[in-house]
Design a protein around this motif. Sequence first.
Motif, PDB file in Angstrom:
ATOM      1  N   ILE A  96       0.860  -1.179   0.000  1.00  0.00           N
ATOM      2  CA  ILE A  96       0.000   0.000   0.000  1.00  0.00           C
ATOM      3  C   ILE A  96       0.897   1.230   0.000  1.00  0.00           C
ATOM      4  O   ILE A  96       1.793   1.357   0.825  1.00  0.00           O
ATOM      5  CB  ILE A  96      -0.932   0.002   1.224  1.00  0.00           C
ATOM      6  CG1 ILE A  96      -1.964  -1.111   1.066  1.00  0.00           C
ATOM      7  CG2 ILE A  96      -1.601   1.361   1.394  1.00  0.00           C
ATOM      8  CD1 ILE A  96      -2.968  -1.184   2.178  1.00  0.00           C
ATOM      9  N   HIS A  97       0.634   2.104  -0.934  1.00  0.00           N
ATOM     10  CA  HIS A  97       1.356   3.375  -1.021  1.00  0.00           C
ATOM     11  C   HIS A  97       0.433   4.465  -0.487  1.00  0.00           C
ATOM     12  O   HIS A  97      -0.795   4.358  -0.579  1.00  0.00           O
ATOM     13  CB  HIS A  97       1.731   3.666  -2.475  1.00  0.00           C
ATOM     14  CG  HIS A  97       2.636   2.631  -3.057  1.00  0.00           C
ATOM     15  ND1 HIS A  97       4.002   2.735  -3.043  1.00  0.00           N
ATOM     16  CD2 HIS A  97       2.358   1.454  -3.665  1.00  0.00           C
ATOM     17  CE1 HIS A  97       4.537   1.673  -3.624  1.00  0.00           C
ATOM     18  NE2 HIS A  97       3.554   0.878  -4.012  1.00  0.00           N
ATOM     19  N   TYR A  98       1.020   5.516   0.036  1.00  0.00           N
ATOM     20  CA  TYR A  98       0.238   6.646   0.536  1.00  0.00           C
ATOM     21  C   TYR A  98       1.140   7.868   0.573  1.00  0.00           C
ATOM     22  O   TYR A  98       2.373   7.772   0.578  1.00  0.00           O
ATOM     23  CB  TYR A  98      -0.373   6.350   1.912  1.00  0.00           C
ATOM     24  CG  TYR A  98       0.646   6.017   2.974  1.00  0.00           C
ATOM     25  CD1 TYR A  98       1.107   6.984   3.868  1.00  0.00           C
ATOM     26  CD2 TYR A  98       1.184   4.734   3.082  1.00  0.00           C
ATOM     27  CE1 TYR A  98       2.050   6.681   4.828  1.00  0.00           C
ATOM     28  CE2 TYR A  98       2.123   4.423   4.044  1.00  0.00           C
ATOM     29  CZ  TYR A  98       2.554   5.398   4.911  1.00  0.00           C
ATOM     30  OH  TYR A  98       3.495   5.086   5.859  1.00  0.00           O
ATOM     31  N   ARG A  99       0.502   9.014   0.559  1.00  0.00           N
ATOM     32  CA  ARG A  99       1.230  10.286   0.626  1.00  0.00           C
ATOM     33  C   ARG A  99       0.967  10.937   1.979  1.00  0.00           C
ATOM     34  O   ARG A  99      -0.077  10.691   2.591  1.00  0.00           O
ATOM     35  CB  ARG A  99       0.744  11.211  -0.485  1.00  0.00           C
ATOM     36  CG  ARG A  99       1.095  10.724  -1.870  1.00  0.00           C
ATOM     37  CD  ARG A  99       0.693  11.767  -2.920  1.00  0.00           C
ATOM     38  NE  ARG A  99       1.087  11.321  -4.237  1.00  0.00           N
ATOM     39  CZ  ARG A  99       0.289  10.687  -5.087  1.00  0.00           C
ATOM     40  NH1 ARG A  99      -0.962  10.440  -4.757  1.00  0.00           N
ATOM     41  NH2 ARG A  99       0.727  10.317  -6.274  1.00  0.00           N
ATOM     42  N   PRO A 100       1.873  11.787   2.429  1.00  0.00           N
ATOM     43  CA  PRO A 100       1.579  12.553   3.644  1.00  0.00           C
ATOM     44  C   PRO A 100       0.266  13.318   3.445  1.00  0.00           C
ATOM     45  O   PRO A 100      -0.060  13.750   2.342  1.00  0.00           O
ATOM     46  CB  PRO A 100       2.770  13.513   3.759  1.00  0.00           C
ATOM     47  CG  PRO A 100       3.878  12.813   3.025  1.00  0.00           C
ATOM     48  CD  PRO A 100       3.202  12.098   1.889  1.00  0.00           C
ATOM     49  N   ALA A 137      -9.037   6.612   6.564  1.00  0.00           N
ATOM     50  CA  ALA A 137      -7.648   6.834   6.141  1.00  0.00           C
ATOM     51  C   ALA A 137      -7.254   5.803   5.094  1.00  0.00           C
ATOM     52  O   ALA A 137      -6.649   6.132   4.068  1.00  0.00           O
ATOM     53  CB  ALA A 137      -6.706   6.778   7.344  1.00  0.00           C
ATOM     54  N   VAL A 138      -7.606   4.542   5.336  1.00  0.00           N
ATOM     55  CA  VAL A 138      -7.319   3.485   4.365  1.00  0.00           C
ATOM     56  C   VAL A 138      -8.138   3.710   3.103  1.00  0.00           C
ATOM     57  O   VAL A 138      -7.612   3.667   1.981  1.00  0.00           O
ATOM     58  CB  VAL A 138      -7.599   2.089   4.962  1.00  0.00           C
ATOM     59  CG1 VAL A 138      -7.471   1.003   3.914  1.00  0.00           C
ATOM     60  CG2 VAL A 138      -6.675   1.821   6.151  1.00  0.00           C
ATOM     61  N   LEU A 189      -0.975   4.006  10.531  1.00  0.00           N
ATOM     62  CA  LEU A 189       0.269   4.351   9.843  1.00  0.00           C
ATOM     63  C   LEU A 189       0.047   5.533   8.910  1.00  0.00           C
ATOM     64  O   LEU A 189       0.828   6.493   8.912  1.00  0.00           O
ATOM     65  CB  LEU A 189       0.778   3.133   9.066  1.00  0.00           C
ATOM     66  CG  LEU A 189       2.094   3.309   8.335  1.00  0.00           C
ATOM     67  CD1 LEU A 189       3.227   3.487   9.333  1.00  0.00           C
ATOM     68  CD2 LEU A 189       2.360   2.110   7.445  1.00  0.00           C
ATOM     69  N   ILE A 190      -1.025   5.493   8.126  1.00  0.00           N
ATOM     70  CA  ILE A 190      -1.329   6.597   7.208  1.00  0.00           C
ATOM     71  C   ILE A 190      -1.556   7.883   7.989  1.00  0.00           C
ATOM     72  O   ILE A 190      -1.106   8.961   7.578  1.00  0.00           O
ATOM     73  CB  ILE A 190      -2.559   6.242   6.338  1.00  0.00           C
ATOM     74  CG1 ILE A 190      -2.190   5.126   5.344  1.00  0.00           C
ATOM     75  CG2 ILE A 190      -3.085   7.473   5.602  1.00  0.00           C
ATOM     76  CD1 ILE A 190      -3.374   4.513   4.617  1.00  0.00           C
ATOM     77  N   LEU A 191      -2.223   7.789   9.135  1.00  0.00           N
ATOM     78  CA  LEU A 191      -2.486   8.969   9.963  1.00  0.00           C
ATOM     79  C   LEU A 191      -1.257   9.431  10.742  1.00  0.00           C
ATOM     80  O   LEU A 191      -1.269  10.476  11.366  1.00  0.00           O
ATOM     81  CB  LEU A 191      -3.633   8.682  10.931  1.00  0.00           C
ATOM     82  CG  LEU A 191      -5.009   8.567  10.278  1.00  0.00           C
ATOM     83  CD1 LEU A 191      -6.007   7.981  11.264  1.00  0.00           C
ATOM     84  CD2 LEU A 191      -5.473   9.916   9.770  1.00  0.00           C
ATOM     85  N   SER A 234       1.593   5.505  14.133  1.00  0.00           N
ATOM     86  CA  SER A 234       2.385   4.328  14.457  1.00  0.00           C
ATOM     87  C   SER A 234       3.505   4.173  13.452  1.00  0.00           C
ATOM     88  O   SER A 234       3.551   4.854  12.438  1.00  0.00           O
ATOM     89  CB  SER A 234       1.509   3.066  14.453  1.00  0.00           C
ATOM     90  OG  SER A 234       1.168   2.716  13.129  1.00  0.00           O
ATOM     91  N   LYS A 235       4.379   3.238  13.728  1.00  0.00           N
ATOM     92  CA  LYS A 235       5.475   2.926  12.822  1.00  0.00           C
ATOM     93  C   LYS A 235       5.122   1.773  11.892  1.00  0.00           C
ATOM     94  O   LYS A 235       5.933   1.314  11.129  1.00  0.00           O
ATOM     95  CB  LYS A 235       6.740   2.580  13.606  1.00  0.00           C
ATOM     96  CG  LYS A 235       7.226   3.689  14.495  1.00  0.00           C
ATOM     97  CD  LYS A 235       7.633   4.902  13.694  1.00  0.00           C
ATOM     98  CE  LYS A 235       8.174   5.965  14.620  1.00  0.00           C
ATOM     99  NZ  LYS A 235       8.272   7.256  14.013  1.00  0.00           N
ATOM    100  N   GLY A 236       3.891   1.266  11.983  1.00  0.00           N
ATOM    101  CA  GLY A 236       3.438   0.229  11.081  1.00  0.00           C
ATOM    102  C   GLY A 236       3.687  -1.191  11.529  1.00  0.00           C
ATOM    103  O   GLY A 236       3.396  -2.120  10.806  1.00  0.00           O
ATOM    104  N   ALA A 237       4.222  -1.387  12.718  1.00  0.00           N
ATOM    105  CA  ALA A 237       4.444  -2.743  13.208  1.00  0.00           C
ATOM    106  C   ALA A 237       3.113  -3.349  13.618  1.00  0.00           C
ATOM    107  O   ALA A 237       2.290  -2.688  14.242  1.00  0.00           O
ATOM    108  CB  ALA A 237       5.402  -2.714  14.396  1.00  0.00           C
ATOM    109  N   PRO A 238       2.860  -4.601  13.273  1.00  0.00           N
ATOM    110  CA  PRO A 238       1.594  -5.227  13.660  1.00  0.00           C
ATOM    111  C   PRO A 238       1.442  -5.276  15.170  1.00  0.00           C
ATOM    112  O   PRO A 238       2.367  -5.654  15.879  1.00  0.00           O
ATOM    113  CB  PRO A 238       1.707  -6.644  13.087  1.00  0.00           C
ATOM    114  CG  PRO A 238       2.762  -6.579  12.053  1.00  0.00           C
ATOM    115  CD  PRO A 238       3.703  -5.486  12.480  1.00  0.00           C
ATOM    116  N   VAL A 239       0.284  -4.851  15.657  1.00  0.00           N
ATOM    117  CA  VAL A 239      -0.054  -4.919  17.073  1.00  0.00           C
ATOM    118  C   VAL A 239      -1.476  -5.443  17.144  1.00  0.00           C
ATOM    119  O   VAL A 239      -2.374  -4.889  16.519  1.00  0.00           O
ATOM    120  CB  VAL A 239       0.041  -3.535  17.750  1.00  0.00           C
ATOM    121  CG1 VAL A 239      -0.366  -3.622  19.207  1.00  0.00           C
ATOM    122  CG2 VAL A 239       1.431  -2.961  17.621  1.00  0.00           C
TER     123      VAL A 239
END
Length: 124
Positions: free
Chosen positions: A34-38, A65-66, A102-104, A107-112
């Motif tokens: 998944i790609h996203y922009r700031p 966000a997604v 992550l998009i918002l 987080s750093k994107g690590a699964p929790v």
Amino acid sequence: MSSAISGAKAHFAGQGMLSHDVPEWGQPGHPLKIHYRPLTVAQRRKIWRDDGGASVDGNVAVVRAVLFSALDAKGVRLFDDMDEHALMYEVDSDVVSRVGALILGFSKGAPVSGAKQVDDAKNA
């Protein structure tokens, strides 16, 4: 135009697309990237406000966000507005929450897992 706003706009324009691998949504050995922009302030407002201007809850915000920001490598949205219901009711909330957070920028994107988040909240 002031140099401050020129610098701020140049900084934003210079940021490239970011990406995150989502193994749960891909094929074995080939995670969905998944790609996203700031986000701009206007994009954040669209995510965090309903049509009437009221704040939405955090779960809705991560779904939006997604929904609004997940892109393919060419910058085309991966989900259309009609996918909101499926993302809310038919998709693993842990994965949606991870990607949306992550998009918002939360987080750093690590699964929790959701269970870990609840446990962490109880022990806080």
